[in-house]
Design a protein around this motif. Sequence first.
Motif, PDB file in Angstrom:
ATOM      1  N   PHE A  25       0.808  -1.226   0.000  1.00 38.58           N
ATOM      2  CA  PHE A  25       0.000   0.000   0.000  1.00 38.58           C
ATOM      3  C   PHE A  25       0.843   1.280   0.000  1.00 38.58           C
ATOM      4  CE2 PHE A  25      -3.203  -3.075   1.565  1.00 38.58           C
ATOM      5  CZ  PHE A  25      -4.142  -2.871   0.563  1.00 38.58           C
ATOM      6  N   MET A  26       2.122   1.157   0.321  1.00 38.74           N
ATOM      7  CA  MET A  26       3.011   2.330   0.270  1.00 38.74           C
ATOM      8  C   MET A  26       3.521   2.589  -1.159  1.00 38.74           C
ATOM      9  SD  MET A  26       3.527   3.920   3.172  1.00 38.74           S
ATOM     10  CE  MET A  26       2.806   3.651   4.777  1.00 38.74           C
ATOM     11  N   GLY A  27       3.081   1.761  -2.118  1.00 37.24           N
ATOM     12  CA  GLY A  27       3.517   1.904  -3.511  1.00 37.24           C
ATOM     13  C   GLY A  27       3.232   3.287  -4.077  1.00 37.24           C
ATOM     14  N   TRP A  29       1.622  -7.962  -5.655  1.00 35.92           N
ATOM     15  CA  TRP A  29       2.605  -7.108  -6.330  1.00 35.92           C
ATOM     16  C   TRP A  29       2.006  -6.474  -7.597  1.00 35.92           C
ATOM     17  CZ3 TRP A  29       7.645  -9.495  -8.827  1.00 35.92           C
ATOM     18  CH2 TRP A  29       8.430  -8.471  -9.361  1.00 35.92           C
ATOM     19  N   PHE A  30       1.499  -7.332  -8.496  1.00 32.13           N
ATOM     20  CA  PHE A  30       0.993  -6.845  -9.780  1.00 32.13           C
ATOM     21  C   PHE A  30      -0.399  -6.229  -9.671  1.00 32.13           C
ATOM     22  CE2 PHE A  30       4.436  -9.421 -11.241  1.00 32.13           C
ATOM     23  CZ  PHE A  30       4.826  -8.869 -12.447  1.00 32.13           C
ATOM     24  N   GLY A  31      -1.219  -6.780  -8.760  1.00 27.88           N
ATOM     25  CA  GLY A  31      -2.617  -6.347  -8.681  1.00 27.88           C
ATOM     26  C   GLY A  31      -2.838  -5.097  -7.853  1.00 27.88           C
ATOM     27  N   ILE A  32      -1.987  -4.872  -6.829  1.00 29.44           N
ATOM     28  CA  ILE A  32      -2.200  -3.715  -5.941  1.00 29.44           C
ATOM     29  C   ILE A  32      -1.007  -2.762  -5.980  1.00 29.44           C
ATOM     30  CG2 ILE A  32      -2.672  -2.972  -3.572  1.00 29.44           C
ATOM     31  CD1 ILE A  32      -3.981  -5.720  -3.089  1.00 29.44           C
ATOM     32  N   SER A  33       0.202  -3.290  -5.765  1.00 26.03           N
ATOM     33  CA  SER A  33       1.382  -2.425  -5.644  1.00 26.03           C
ATOM     34  C   SER A  33       1.665  -1.641  -6.926  1.00 26.03           C
ATOM     35  CB  SER A  33       2.600  -3.258  -5.252  1.00 26.03           C
ATOM     36  OG  SER A  33       3.720  -2.435  -5.068  1.00 26.03           O
ATOM     37  N   VAL A  34       1.721  -2.343  -8.077  1.00 28.14           N
ATOM     38  CA  VAL A  34       2.057  -1.682  -9.352  1.00 28.14           C
ATOM     39  C   VAL A  34       1.027  -0.595  -9.714  1.00 28.14           C
ATOM     40  CG1 VAL A  34       2.425  -2.038 -11.831  1.00 28.14           C
ATOM     41  CG2 VAL A  34       3.405  -3.640 -10.198  1.00 28.14           C
ATOM     42  N   PRO A  35      -0.297  -0.887  -9.648  1.00 21.86           N
ATOM     43  CA  PRO A  35      -1.266   0.182  -9.935  1.00 21.86           C
ATOM     44  C   PRO A  35      -1.117   1.384  -8.995  1.00 21.86           C
ATOM     45  CG  PRO A  35      -2.365  -1.944  -9.952  1.00 21.86           C
ATOM     46  CD  PRO A  35      -0.984  -2.193  -9.466  1.00 21.86           C
ATOM     47  N   LEU A  36      -0.807   1.128  -7.707  1.00 13.92           N
ATOM     48  CA  LEU A  36      -0.647   2.225  -6.755  1.00 13.92           C
ATOM     49  C   LEU A  36       0.580   3.075  -7.085  1.00 13.92           C
ATOM     50  CD1 LEU A  36      -1.629   0.641  -3.311  1.00 13.92           C
ATOM     51  CD2 LEU A  36      -2.810   2.457  -4.518  1.00 13.92           C
ATOM     52  N   VAL A  37       1.664   2.421  -7.555  1.00 17.30           N
ATOM     53  CA  VAL A  37       2.858   3.165  -7.978  1.00 17.30           C
ATOM     54  C   VAL A  37       2.481   4.083  -9.144  1.00 17.30           C
ATOM     55  CG1 VAL A  37       5.196   2.987  -8.953  1.00 17.30           C
ATOM     56  CG2 VAL A  37       4.494   1.394  -7.171  1.00 17.30           C
ATOM     57  N   PHE A  38       1.672   3.580 -10.076  1.00 14.46           N
ATOM     58  CA  PHE A  38       1.221   4.383 -11.224  1.00 14.46           C
ATOM     59  C   PHE A  38       0.363   5.567 -10.776  1.00 14.46           C
ATOM     60  CE2 PHE A  38       2.748   1.293 -14.255  1.00 14.46           C
ATOM     61  CZ  PHE A  38       2.946   2.060 -15.404  1.00 14.46           C
ATOM     62  N   VAL A  39      -0.529   5.331  -9.808  1.00 13.69           N
ATOM     63  CA  VAL A  39      -1.381   6.415  -9.291  1.00 13.69           C
ATOM     64  C   VAL A  39      -0.509   7.502  -8.664  1.00 13.69           C
ATOM     65  CG1 VAL A  39      -3.093   6.998  -7.510  1.00 13.69           C
ATOM     66  CG2 VAL A  39      -3.431   4.971  -8.940  1.00 13.69           C
ATOM     67  N   GLY A  40       0.451   7.073  -7.816  1.00 19.00           N
ATOM     68  CA  GLY A  40       1.364   8.022  -7.164  1.00 19.00           C
ATOM     69  C   GLY A  40       2.178   8.802  -8.176  1.00 19.00           C
ATOM     70  N   SER A  41       2.690   8.095  -9.201  1.00 22.06           N
ATOM     71  CA  SER A  41       3.502   8.735 -10.242  1.00 22.06           C
ATOM     72  C   SER A  41       2.693   9.767 -11.019  1.00 22.06           C
ATOM     73  CB  SER A  41       4.007   7.670 -11.224  1.00 22.06           C
ATOM     74  OG  SER A  41       5.340   7.369 -10.955  1.00 22.06           O
ATOM     75  N   TYR A  42       1.485   9.403 -11.354  1.00 23.28           N
ATOM     76  CA  TYR A  42       0.608  10.302 -12.119  1.00 23.28           C
ATOM     77  C   TYR A  42       0.372  11.600 -11.343  1.00 23.28           C
ATOM     78  CZ  TYR A  42      -3.611  12.086 -14.376  1.00 23.28           C
ATOM     79  OH  TYR A  42      -4.531  12.897 -14.988  1.00 23.28           O
ATOM     80  N   LEU A  43       0.071  11.452 -10.040  1.00 26.17           N
ATOM     81  CA  LEU A  43      -0.184  12.628  -9.195  1.00 26.17           C
ATOM     82  C   LEU A  43       1.089  13.462  -9.026  1.00 26.17           C
ATOM     83  CD1 LEU A  43      -2.411  10.980  -6.418  1.00 26.17           C
ATOM     84  CD2 LEU A  43      -3.173  12.502  -8.253  1.00 26.17           C
ATOM     85  N   GLY A  44       2.227  12.765  -8.859  1.00 24.72           N
ATOM     86  CA  GLY A  44       3.505  13.456  -8.677  1.00 24.72           C
ATOM     87  C   GLY A  44       3.926  14.225  -9.911  1.00 24.72           C
ATOM     88  N   PHE A  45       3.688  13.634 -11.085  1.00 26.57           N
ATOM     89  CA  PHE A  45       4.126  14.262 -12.343  1.00 26.57           C
ATOM     90  C   PHE A  45       3.217  15.431 -12.732  1.00 26.57           C
ATOM     91  CE2 PHE A  45       5.643  14.404 -16.768  1.00 26.57           C
ATOM     92  CZ  PHE A  45       7.004  14.239 -16.544  1.00 26.57           C
ATOM     93  N   LYS A  46       1.963  15.407 -12.238  1.00 26.46           N
ATOM     94  CA  LYS A  46       1.033  16.506 -12.527  1.00 26.46           C
ATOM     95  C   LYS A  46       1.407  17.775 -11.773  1.00 26.46           C
ATOM     96  CE  LYS A  46      -3.446  16.362 -12.804  1.00 26.46           C
ATOM     97  NZ  LYS A  46      -4.846  16.064 -12.475  1.00 26.46           N
TER      98      LYS A  46
END
Length: 642
Positions: free
Chosen positions: A388-390, A456-473
């Motif tokens: 969840f920290m992804g 890993w693939f079902g929760i962590s990876v999507p959360l990393v993408f969500v965080g990245s999207y918000l960070g890059f915006k």
Amino acid sequence: MEISRPMGFLPWIALAVVAFAAVVADSFYLPGVAPADFQNKDPLPVKVNKLTSIKTQLPYSYYSLPFCRPDTIVDSAENLGEVLRGDRIENSPYVFEMREPQMCKIVCKISLNDKEAKDLKEKIEDEYRVNMILDNLPLVVPIKRLAQDSAYVYQHGFHIGVKGQYSGSKDENHFIHNHLSFLVKYHKDTELDVARIVGFEVKPYSVKHEYEGDWNGKKTRLSTCDPHAKRSVMNSDSPQEVEANKDIIFTYDVEFQDSEIKWASRWDTYLLMADDQIHWFSIVNSLMIVLFLSGMVAMIMLRTLYRDISNYNQLETQEEAQEETGWKLVHGDVFRPPASSDLLCVYVGTGVQFFGMLLVTMMFAVLGFLSPSNRGGLMTAMLLLWVFMGSFAGYSSARLYKMFKGSEWKKITLRTAFTFPGTVFAIFFVLNTLIWGEKSSGAVPFTTMFALVLLWFGISVPLVFVGSYLGFKKPAIEDPVKTNKIPRQIPEQAWYMNPLFSILIGGILPFGAVFIELFFILTSIWLHQFYYIFGFLFLVFIILIVTCAEITIVLCYFQLCSEDYLWWWRSYLTSGSSALYLFLYATFYFFTKLEITKPVSGILYFGYMLIASYSFFVLTGTIGFFACFLFTRLIYSSVKID
């Protein structure tokens, strides 16, 4: 203008920290499960767990050896942490009745074939222990301390058997513990006439049982111990040898003892450390050294920096400006993106994820939510928190990447989601294959492996993408000074400012802050002892953060003063190098404290310690990086630059 002197506050800070240590040092936990009330003659089923050995570190299922079995073996439901630990909890033929003592109760008679005898001898040779559970309490063997009259230390489980010699013989024989003398401690509620179990102890014996006449199952009357004649087993003077085609009769006694210990504090005796005083003094000593060192460092840094900034801001003439030296000279290059900036973003993001996981886990543990009765709870909590920290990992790496003028945020997100977990999973998979090859219960089943991959693939990876999207915006972080188009030449450095030398020196202090606690953690993992002093651990974690930050800032300052502006990677590696010392200490611990002889067990030890050191590198490196990042931004925004 005078600078504030931190030294005056240090004694008070030290006092506050020691007071906090005194409060949290004791094992504090919430019971974790609801108490079970038992009336007279209520059945008390004993469960069996894995067989463990500190010599091989390979757990095995209890029924992998020729022990007495119940009519049907039922597996208990296990959580993710328990499965990863190798726990295999099953029912057993040992069933007591509450407050009904039993003497010399026969469990079964077993005749060993050649393979079973060989397996038993191997397990006795490797000092395997049997682990049992009653009402969620693990079985312990009380061992008297030599130095103190009344004090006991508790050993996890009892040894399957012992090696020994008959008097007058030089041949070593293997003897099995086939008679178990159980002691169940209970706390009685006088009003309701119910009792709660607060202790589960055993004394194992090896007895060559004899009987007259024909074997009549559990009704057979033994001559070696007899409840009718009140003859009980008191010693192992005539032990039961492990031999092929020879009968072994398994028996047990059970006694019940009223105890003053309340149910809520029944774990306290288990969690008392054998060398708690050494532990306490070592931690306080480490705390004081690091605290005063921190004060000294802070004082030097504040005084020196204040003088530097004042001098730089008072430069009036052009001649003086041209003669300026030190860290201000490199202001046009200090925020130039480093080489391999993408990889730095990935590792910083992973470090943030790791830091968040550890911080939340320790806060839960200090508040007592991770009860020792919840086996595998700590590991389950850490895994889920990591997943969840992804989002924090993605956010941090994307923000840094945008500051470095990066544009392909999806690429950096994928690397953040897969670099660290992928490396750890690859090592773990190889180690698991080795354990599986040894037919050990410690091998993670395919279904659990699938669940880990799904997390890993079902929760962590999507959360990393969500965080990245918000960070890059978010808008890019602005540098406090402009970067020159042409990089400045770095002058020749003194030998002590050599990158390799300063990086290796930088890792000593953070490692020194944790190595005492590290000894206790390694002992609990590899020597199967209880560890539940999370208060101390939390303090050490805080000390580690402070030490990593300060040593990196000091070395970064010296580096900038010698006009070397390549600080990005060096700040990460300076505190991160403490992981190298951790691995070296783990190697030292292996050769001095452990008695591992099997090559597979050695590979397992170093494989898991490699994962631990890699994780420690990511954690400490990130702490050092952020400390240096904030420090450089602070000092360069404090000076007037034309």
